[in-house]
Design a protein around this motif. Structure first.
Motif, mmCIF file in Angstrom:
data_model
loop_
_atom_site.group_PDB
_atom_site.id
_atom_site.type_symbol
_atom_site.label_atom_id
_atom_site.label_comp_id
_atom_site.label_asym_id
_atom_site.label_seq_id
_atom_site.Cartn_x
_atom_site.Cartn_y
_atom_site.Cartn_z
ATOM 1 N N PRO A 101 -49.308 9.258 68.318
ATOM 2 C CA PRO A 101 -47.865 9.238 68.637
ATOM 3 C C PRO A 101 -47.344 9.435 67.266
ATOM 4 C CG PRO A 101 -48.924 7.128 69.557
ATOM 5 C CD PRO A 101 -49.930 7.791 68.627
ATOM 6 N N VAL A 102 -46.478 10.525 67.089
ATOM 7 C CA VAL A 102 -45.910 11.131 65.928
ATOM 8 C C VAL A 102 -44.509 10.913 65.705
ATOM 9 C CG1 VAL A 102 -47.889 12.598 65.339
ATOM 10 C CG2 VAL A 102 -45.850 13.574 66.666
ATOM 11 N N ALA A 103 -43.804 10.720 66.879
ATOM 12 C CA ALA A 103 -42.371 10.692 66.782
ATOM 13 C C ALA A 103 -41.747 10.231 68.311
ATOM 14 C CB ALA A 103 -41.755 12.021 66.587
ATOM 15 N N VAL A 104 -40.615 9.651 68.259
ATOM 16 C CA VAL A 104 -39.954 9.402 69.556
ATOM 17 C C VAL A 104 -38.816 10.323 69.756
ATOM 18 C CG1 VAL A 104 -38.467 7.772 70.731
ATOM 19 C CG2 VAL A 104 -40.426 7.164 69.711
ATOM 20 N N VAL A 105 -38.642 10.971 71.028
ATOM 21 C CA VAL A 105 -37.476 11.733 71.217
ATOM 22 C C VAL A 105 -36.536 11.261 72.450
ATOM 23 C CG1 VAL A 105 -38.828 13.299 72.789
ATOM 24 C CG2 VAL A 105 -37.047 14.245 71.519
ATOM 25 N N GLY A 106 -35.303 11.745 72.159
ATOM 26 C CA GLY A 106 -34.301 11.283 73.325
ATOM 27 C C GLY A 106 -34.454 12.383 74.171
ATOM 28 N N ILE A 107 -34.066 12.186 75.535
ATOM 29 C CA ILE A 107 -33.550 13.075 76.484
ATOM 30 C C ILE A 107 -32.295 12.674 77.047
ATOM 31 C CG2 ILE A 107 -34.367 13.942 78.650
ATOM 32 C CD1 ILE A 107 -37.043 12.761 78.428
ATOM 33 N N VAL A 108 -31.327 13.765 77.356
ATOM 34 C CA VAL A 108 -29.891 13.699 77.367
ATOM 35 C C VAL A 108 -29.772 14.632 78.646
ATOM 36 C CG1 VAL A 108 -29.480 15.379 75.626
ATOM 37 C CG2 VAL A 108 -27.618 14.014 76.469
ATOM 38 N N PRO A 109 -29.026 14.255 79.451
ATOM 39 C CA PRO A 109 -28.428 15.081 80.606
ATOM 40 C C PRO A 109 -27.216 15.988 80.234
ATOM 41 C CG PRO A 109 -28.499 12.694 81.670
ATOM 42 C CD PRO A 109 -28.572 12.879 80.039
ATOM 43 N N LEU A 253 -47.570 12.088 60.080
ATOM 44 C CA LEU A 253 -47.645 10.726 60.174
ATOM 45 C C LEU A 253 -47.219 10.176 58.869
ATOM 46 C CD1 LEU A 253 -50.568 9.770 62.450
ATOM 47 C CD2 LEU A 253 -48.216 9.415 63.021
ATOM 48 N N GLY A 254 -47.277 10.974 57.697
ATOM 49 C CA GLY A 254 -46.725 10.558 56.331
ATOM 50 C C GLY A 254 -45.432 10.356 56.138
ATOM 51 N N LYS A 255 -44.994 9.396 55.062
ATOM 52 C CA LYS A 255 -43.591 9.340 54.550
ATOM 53 C C LYS A 255 -42.806 10.429 54.476
ATOM 54 C CE LYS A 255 -41.144 6.744 51.156
ATOM 55 N NZ LYS A 255 -41.102 5.951 49.751
ATOM 56 N N LYS A 256 -43.196 11.678 54.128
ATOM 57 C CA LYS A 256 -42.113 12.468 53.858
ATOM 58 C C LYS A 256 -41.462 13.033 55.263
ATOM 59 C CE LYS A 256 -41.728 17.232 51.890
ATOM 60 N NZ LYS A 256 -40.454 17.117 51.021
ATOM 61 N N VAL A 257 -42.670 13.424 56.094
ATOM 62 C CA VAL A 257 -42.089 14.028 57.472
ATOM 63 C C VAL A 257 -41.390 12.740 58.285
ATOM 64 C CG1 VAL A 257 -43.003 14.662 59.833
ATOM 65 C CG2 VAL A 257 -44.067 15.592 57.573
ATOM 66 N N GLN A 258 -41.942 11.463 58.227
ATOM 67 C CA GLN A 258 -41.379 10.428 59.177
ATOM 68 C C GLN A 258 -39.955 10.076 58.474
ATOM 69 O OE1 GLN A 258 -42.645 8.924 61.881
ATOM 70 N NE2 GLN A 258 -43.838 10.725 61.936
ATOM 71 N N THR A 259 -39.633 10.307 57.214
ATOM 72 C CA THR A 259 -38.399 9.504 56.827
ATOM 73 C C THR A 259 -37.489 10.697 56.381
ATOM 74 O OG1 THR A 259 -39.210 9.583 54.336
ATOM 75 C CG2 THR A 259 -39.506 7.590 55.763
ATOM 76 N N GLU A 260 -37.941 11.906 56.346
ATOM 77 C CA GLU A 260 -37.170 13.159 56.103
ATOM 78 C C GLU A 260 -36.938 14.105 56.969
ATOM 79 O OE1 GLU A 260 -37.892 14.915 52.142
ATOM 80 O OE2 GLU A 260 -38.535 12.951 51.137
ATOM 81 N N LEU A 261 -38.096 14.769 57.555
ATOM 82 C CA LEU A 261 -38.041 15.661 58.604
ATOM 83 C C LEU A 261 -37.639 15.287 59.954
ATOM 84 C CD1 LEU A 261 -38.329 18.697 59.006
ATOM 85 C CD2 LEU A 261 -40.732 18.459 59.232
ATOM 86 N N VAL A 262 -38.220 14.302 60.130
ATOM 87 C CA VAL A 262 -38.140 13.514 61.415
ATOM 88 C C VAL A 262 -36.698 13.411 62.040
ATOM 89 C CG1 VAL A 262 -38.448 11.738 63.131
ATOM 90 C CG2 VAL A 262 -40.507 12.857 62.033
ATOM 91 N N LYS A 264 -33.898 14.462 60.223
ATOM 92 C CA LYS A 264 -33.063 15.653 59.906
ATOM 93 C C LYS A 264 -33.250 16.664 61.253
ATOM 94 C CE LYS A 264 -33.314 19.703 57.104
ATOM 95 N NZ LYS A 264 -33.782 20.606 56.128
ATOM 96 N N ILE A 265 -34.265 16.697 62.205
ATOM 97 C CA ILE A 265 -34.360 17.761 63.215
ATOM 98 C C ILE A 265 -33.717 17.060 64.498
ATOM 99 C CG2 ILE A 265 -35.973 19.148 64.688
ATOM 100 C CD1 ILE A 265 -37.644 19.402 62.284
ATOM 101 N N GLY A 266 -33.966 15.643 64.283
ATOM 102 C CA GLY A 266 -33.417 15.104 65.565
ATOM 103 C C GLY A 266 -34.083 14.056 66.322
ATOM 104 N N TYR A 267 -35.161 13.682 65.791
ATOM 105 C CA TYR A 267 -36.189 12.796 66.322
ATOM 106 C C TYR A 267 -36.026 11.294 65.628
ATOM 107 C CZ TYR A 267 -38.625 17.154 67.700
ATOM 108 O OH TYR A 267 -38.881 18.331 68.205
ATOM 109 N N ILE A 268 -36.891 10.570 66.106
ATOM 110 C CA ILE A 268 -36.790 9.164 65.723
ATOM 111 C C ILE A 268 -38.071 8.757 65.203
ATOM 112 C CG2 ILE A 268 -36.220 6.637 66.019
ATOM 113 C CD1 ILE A 268 -34.378 7.603 68.350
ATOM 114 N N SER A 269 -38.442 8.369 63.942
ATOM 115 C CA SER A 269 -39.560 7.759 63.589
ATOM 116 C C SER A 269 -40.284 6.773 64.453
ATOM 117 C CB SER A 269 -39.437 7.539 61.929
ATOM 118 O OG SER A 269 -40.631 7.033 61.585
ATOM 119 N N ILE A 270 -41.463 6.731 64.560
ATOM 120 C CA ILE A 270 -42.109 5.726 65.380
ATOM 121 C C ILE A 270 -41.867 4.541 64.626
ATOM 122 C CG2 ILE A 270 -44.020 7.229 66.723
ATOM 123 C CD1 ILE A 270 -45.930 6.581 64.476
#
Length: 288
Positions: A101-109, A253-262, A264-270
């Protein structure tokens, strides 16, 4: 031109193509197929990773969670991405797959801007997507027929939406689309339409994001499950990944992607989640 120089140029012209062929063959190719909801994150992470690892060759494609799981199980790709747990899918032997599991994503109507509705209850959403409510005026909107746009079967986003909103009821027969991006374009341009997409795609001011029971579709509401429409984004491998694939997953799964990129694009870090959800959609507080 002197004969000796001509000979050197001839040898060089033969050597350079062979050099580039050798380089291209030595690049470590990682093919990633599946969830269109996770595609923006994996594509950007792959681009960033390639800049620092010139020997890597990361190819990212959509196709839906079902496709990703079946392709990785067959050994056709290195990684299958999915919005749903592998064990919930028919024909998939989850015991043979490794889950990351690498991220959490919301779903919106989402609805077309002209419908005149900004909030729906879970019961109203269910009634719309099962065909019981057919006109927007029944939920406080305009006197306009409701046009349901669904995701195609095999979509993890659809599976999550139906599990959490329809609660076992059959969806109404409707137009089906195989990607978040296509759904957004149709809802944007077609009066009366309603559908659902993942949060990273919901950045268009020309669509109406629908609140649920007066809770806004905001990433701040997901870690505590106040906004209940969310799913894990999984990267699956068939057994233990090879060295190149393992290195890329570790990077995601590393710090750079999880704290910056995730974010930024609209996901949530696990790592931001205060609750967890299992394959049966049972929600549990983390640490309790």
């Amino acid at each position: 031109m002197k004969k000796s120089n001509f000979g050197k140029l001839l040898l060089l012209s033969l050597f350079v193509p062979l050099f580039w062929v050798g380089c291209s063959q030595s690049r470590e190719k990682i093919t990633i197929v599946g969830s269109s909801a996770l595609q923006p994150l994996v594509e950007q992470a792959g681009n960033d990773y390639r800049l620092a690892h010139m020997s890597s060759n990361i190819v990212v494609q959509g196709g839906g969670s079902g496709t990703g799981l079946s392709q990785v199980q067959a050994g056709a790709v290195e990684v299958g991405t999915s919005d749903v747990f592998a064990e919930t899918q028919k024909g998939i032997d989850a015991k043979k797959l490794e889950d990351y599991p690498v991220a959490v994503v919301g779903i919106v109507p989402i609805a077309n801007k002209g419908v005149g509705v900004k909030n729906l209850s879970v019961e109203q959403l269910s009634a719309i997507f099962t065909g019981k409510i057919k006109n927007w005026r029944e939920v406080g909107g305009k006197n306009q027929p409701i046009i349901v746009i669904n995701r195609s079967r095999g979509s993890g986003t659809r599976s999550t939406f139906e599990d959490l909103i329809l609660n076992g009821k059959d969806a109404v027969n409707s137009q089906e689309q195989d990607s978040n991006g296509t759904v957004k374009k149709i809802v944007n341009s077609t009066p009366g339409t309603i559908s659902y997409i993942s949060f990273p795609y919901a950045n268009d001011q020309n669509i109406q994001k629908i609140s649920i029971d007066h809770v806004k579709p905001d990433n701040k509401n997901i870690p505590t499950n106040k906004w209940p429409l969310w799913s894990y984004e999984h990267m699956y491998t068939k057994g233990k990944p090879n060295k190149a694939t393992a290195a890329f997953i570790k990077y995601v799964l590393g710090k750079k992607v999880q704290t910056e990129l995730v974010p930024k694009i609209g996901y949530i870090s696990i790592h931001e989640m205060k609750v967890s959800r299992d394959s049966q959609n049972k929600v549990t507080k983390i640490g309790k």
